[in-house]
Motif scaffolding. Structure first.
Motif, PDB file in Angstrom:
ATOM      1  N   UNK A  75       0.841  -1.204   0.000  1.00 55.10           N
ATOM      2  CA  UNK A  75       0.000   0.000   0.000  1.00 55.10           C
ATOM      3  C   UNK A  75       0.879   1.259   0.000  1.00 55.10           C
ATOM      4  N   UNK A  76       1.981   1.230   0.744  1.00 54.05           N
ATOM      5  CA  UNK A  76       2.911   2.373   0.719  1.00 54.05           C
ATOM      6  C   UNK A  76       3.459   2.571  -0.702  1.00 54.05           C
ATOM      7  N   UNK A  77       3.816   1.469  -1.350  1.00 54.84           N
ATOM      8  CA  UNK A  77       4.327   1.546  -2.729  1.00 54.84           C
ATOM      9  C   UNK A  77       3.267   2.122  -3.676  1.00 54.84           C
ATOM     10  N   UNK A  78       2.028   1.656  -3.516  1.00 55.63           N
ATOM     11  CA  UNK A  78       0.952   2.123  -4.405  1.00 55.63           C
ATOM     12  C   UNK A  78       0.705   3.615  -4.189  1.00 55.63           C
ATOM     13  N   UNK A  79       0.709   4.025  -2.922  1.00 53.85           N
ATOM     14  CA  UNK A  79       0.472   5.446  -2.644  1.00 53.85           C
ATOM     15  C   UNK A  79       1.586   6.308  -3.255  1.00 53.85           C
ATOM     16  N   UNK A  80       2.822   5.794  -3.172  1.00 53.56           N
ATOM     17  CA  UNK A  80       3.947   6.536  -3.752  1.00 53.56           C
ATOM     18  C   UNK A  80       3.813   6.595  -5.276  1.00 53.56           C
ATOM     19  N   UNK A  81       3.409   5.488  -5.874  1.00 52.91           N
ATOM     20  CA  UNK A  81       3.320   5.400  -7.337  1.00 52.91           C
ATOM     21  C   UNK A  81       2.132   6.205  -7.894  1.00 52.91           C
ATOM     22  N   UNK A  82       0.988   6.118  -7.226  1.00 48.10           N
ATOM     23  CA  UNK A  82      -0.232   6.746  -7.753  1.00 48.10           C
ATOM     24  C   UNK A  82      -0.522   8.124  -7.127  1.00 48.10           C
ATOM     25  N   UNK A  83       0.192   8.445  -6.029  1.00 49.67           N
ATOM     26  CA  UNK A  83      -0.010   9.754  -5.394  1.00 49.67           C
ATOM     27  C   UNK A  83      -1.100   9.771  -4.347  1.00 49.67           C
ATOM     28  N   UNK A  84      -2.051   8.828  -4.418  1.00 51.88           N
ATOM     29  CA  UNK A  84      -3.141   8.744  -3.436  1.00 51.88           C
ATOM     30  C   UNK A  84      -3.934   7.466  -3.679  1.00 51.88           C
ATOM     31  N   UNK A  85      -4.738   7.113  -2.683  1.00 50.74           N
ATOM     32  CA  UNK A  85      -5.682   5.998  -2.848  1.00 50.74           C
ATOM     33  C   UNK A  85      -7.036   6.498  -2.351  1.00 50.74           C
ATOM     34  N   UNK A  86      -7.995   6.598  -3.248  1.00 51.51           N
ATOM     35  CA  UNK A  86      -9.315   7.118  -2.878  1.00 51.51           C
ATOM     36  C   UNK A  86     -10.300   6.013  -2.531  1.00 51.51           C
ATOM     37  N   UNK A  87     -10.141   4.873  -3.220  1.00 51.02           N
ATOM     38  CA  UNK A  87     -11.110   3.780  -3.044  1.00 51.02           C
ATOM     39  C   UNK A  87     -10.337   2.484  -2.814  1.00 51.02           C
ATOM     40  N   UNK A  88     -10.704   1.765  -1.777  1.00 48.94           N
ATOM     41  CA  UNK A  88     -10.148   0.419  -1.551  1.00 48.94           C
ATOM     42  C   UNK A  88     -11.285  -0.573  -1.699  1.00 48.94           C
ATOM     43  N   UNK A  89     -11.110  -1.559  -2.576  1.00 51.39           N
ATOM     44  CA  UNK A  89     -12.101  -2.637  -2.674  1.00 51.39           C
ATOM     45  C   UNK A  89     -11.438  -3.920  -2.181  1.00 51.39           C
ATOM     46  N   UNK A  90     -11.847  -4.353  -0.994  1.00 51.08           N
ATOM     47  CA  UNK A  90     -11.339  -5.607  -0.426  1.00 51.08           C
ATOM     48  C   UNK A  90     -12.154  -6.745  -1.018  1.00 51.08           C
ATOM     49  N   UNK A  91     -11.650  -7.286  -2.121  1.00 48.30           N
ATOM     50  CA  UNK A  91     -12.410  -8.286  -2.877  1.00 48.30           C
ATOM     51  C   UNK A  91     -11.860  -9.707  -2.727  1.00 48.30           C
ATOM     52  N   UNK A  92     -10.541  -9.846  -2.466  1.00 44.36           N
ATOM     53  CA  UNK A  92      -9.920 -11.184  -2.452  1.00 44.36           C
ATOM     54  C   UNK A  92     -10.657 -12.110  -1.482  1.00 44.36           C
ATOM     55  N   UNK A  93     -10.926 -13.318  -1.936  1.00 49.38           N
ATOM     56  CA  UNK A  93     -11.614 -14.269  -1.057  1.00 49.38           C
ATOM     57  C   UNK A  93     -11.526 -15.681  -1.593  1.00 49.38           C
ATOM     58  N   UNK A  94     -11.686 -16.642  -0.701  1.00 50.12           N
ATOM     59  CA  UNK A  94     -11.633 -18.055  -1.091  1.00 50.12           C
ATOM     60  C   UNK A  94     -12.738 -18.830  -0.359  1.00 50.12           C
ATOM     61  N   UNK A  95     -12.985 -20.034  -0.838  1.00 47.26           N
ATOM     62  CA  UNK A  95     -13.867 -20.961  -0.113  1.00 47.26           C
ATOM     63  C   UNK A  95     -13.105 -22.249   0.184  1.00 47.26           C
ATOM     64  N   UNK A  96     -13.455 -22.887   1.256  1.00 45.02           N
ATOM     65  CA  UNK A  96     -13.028 -24.259   1.567  1.00 45.02           C
ATOM     66  C   UNK A  96     -14.251 -24.924   2.183  1.00 45.02           C
TER      67      UNK A  96
END
Ligand code: NAD
Length: 248
Positions: A75-96
């Motif tokens: 996230x630190x890398x992304x903020x540095x690369x993109x300048x900001x983060x306005x929207x976070x979508x926590x989508x990753x998921x699995x089933x067992x």
């Protein structure tokens, strides 16, 4: 004017399925998109190209959302690369999926870690930037079974119910800084996750849907456009069911 023009969105688990549809929908609406997934496979590689074609900035990050340390760094890398983060979508998921009688400790721990701890990891990482900006929208992918429960999915349902409690708490905690947090509860959406189910179980699910069809990843992505955009500027702490009226 596109709905997400000038915004940066970060979407986890976006190489395929619902996450991929969200990344594409965001780019179409003018957002710059950072996305994550576990492996540098063909899906992952092709997404970056597909997003760049919309004329936005786009970059993929190989990262395990359930790992606390690497999520903070990413996230630190992304903020540095993109300048900001306005929207976070926590989508990753699995089933067992399996009945409690057969469920192993590993199956329980893995699903809770990937589905629920990941939401804590990423939200904690973006909050410091969103707090400074005094602006942000966090969207957490829950599920109808997080609301209703489901036999054979006690680990998954518990993780998705946990996401709802987390979402409502963060909405209260960060609301005064203009940070919104909402959950989406998709019903039966046709992706590789649901493809794994036997045909008879899939047919049974579809029969129970008043709109008479499984949802598409785009159905969920459209809800994410709404919750990520200023159209939902007074919507926070909510669970939006995208389920064809399966959960009413
Ligand atoms: P999918 O299995 O097709 O895609 C999930 C993606 O997440 C994959 O690309 C996978 O590699 C990635 N991923 C898995 N673990 C990860 C990790 N630790 N870190 C980073 N990425 C990881 O699933 P989908 O159907 O697109 O589901 C997306 C989300 O929607 C999930 O949270 C799922 O629980 C939720 N959901 C799906 C349905 C449905 O019917 N498909 C219904 C309700 C909720």
């Amino acid at each position: 004017m596109k709905l997400l023009e000038g915004k940066t969105g970060l979407i986890t688990g976006a190489a395929r399925g619902i996450g991929r549809a969200i990344a594409i929908a965001y780019a179409k609406e003018g957002a710059n998109v950072a996305f994550t997934d576990m492996a540098d496979d063909d899906n992952f590689k092709s997404l970056e190209k597909e997003l760049l074609a919309f004329g936005v900035k786009a970059k993929g990050y190989i990262s395990d959302a359930s790992n606390f340390e690497s999520s903070q760094k990413m996230v630190d890398d992304i903020n540095a690369e993109f300048g900001k983060i306005d929207i976070l979508v926590n989508n990753a998921g699995i089933t067992r999926d399996t009945l409690l009688m057969r469920m192993t400790e590993e199956q329980w721990d893995l699903v809770i870690r990937v589905n629920l701890k990941s939401v804590f990891n990423l939200t904690k990482a973006v909050q410091k930037y969103m707090l400074k900006q005094k602006n942000g929208s966090i969207i957490n992918m829950s599920s109808v079974v997080g609301v209703s429960g489901n036999a054979g999915q006690s680990n998954y349902s518990a993780s998705k119910a946990g996401i709802i409690g987390f979402t409502k708490s963060i909405a209260r905690e960060l609301g005064s800084r203009n940070i919104r947090c909402n959950a989406i509860a998709p019903g039966f959406i046709i992706t590789e996750m649901t493809h794994k189910l036997p045909d008879d179980i899939r047919d049974e699910w579809v029969k129970r849907i008043p709109l008479q069809r499984g949802g598409t990843p785009d159905d969920v992505a459209n809800a994410c456009i709404f919750l990520g955009s200023e159209l939902s500027s007074y919507v926070s702490g909510q669970v939006l069911n995208v389920c064809g009226a399966m959960n009413t």
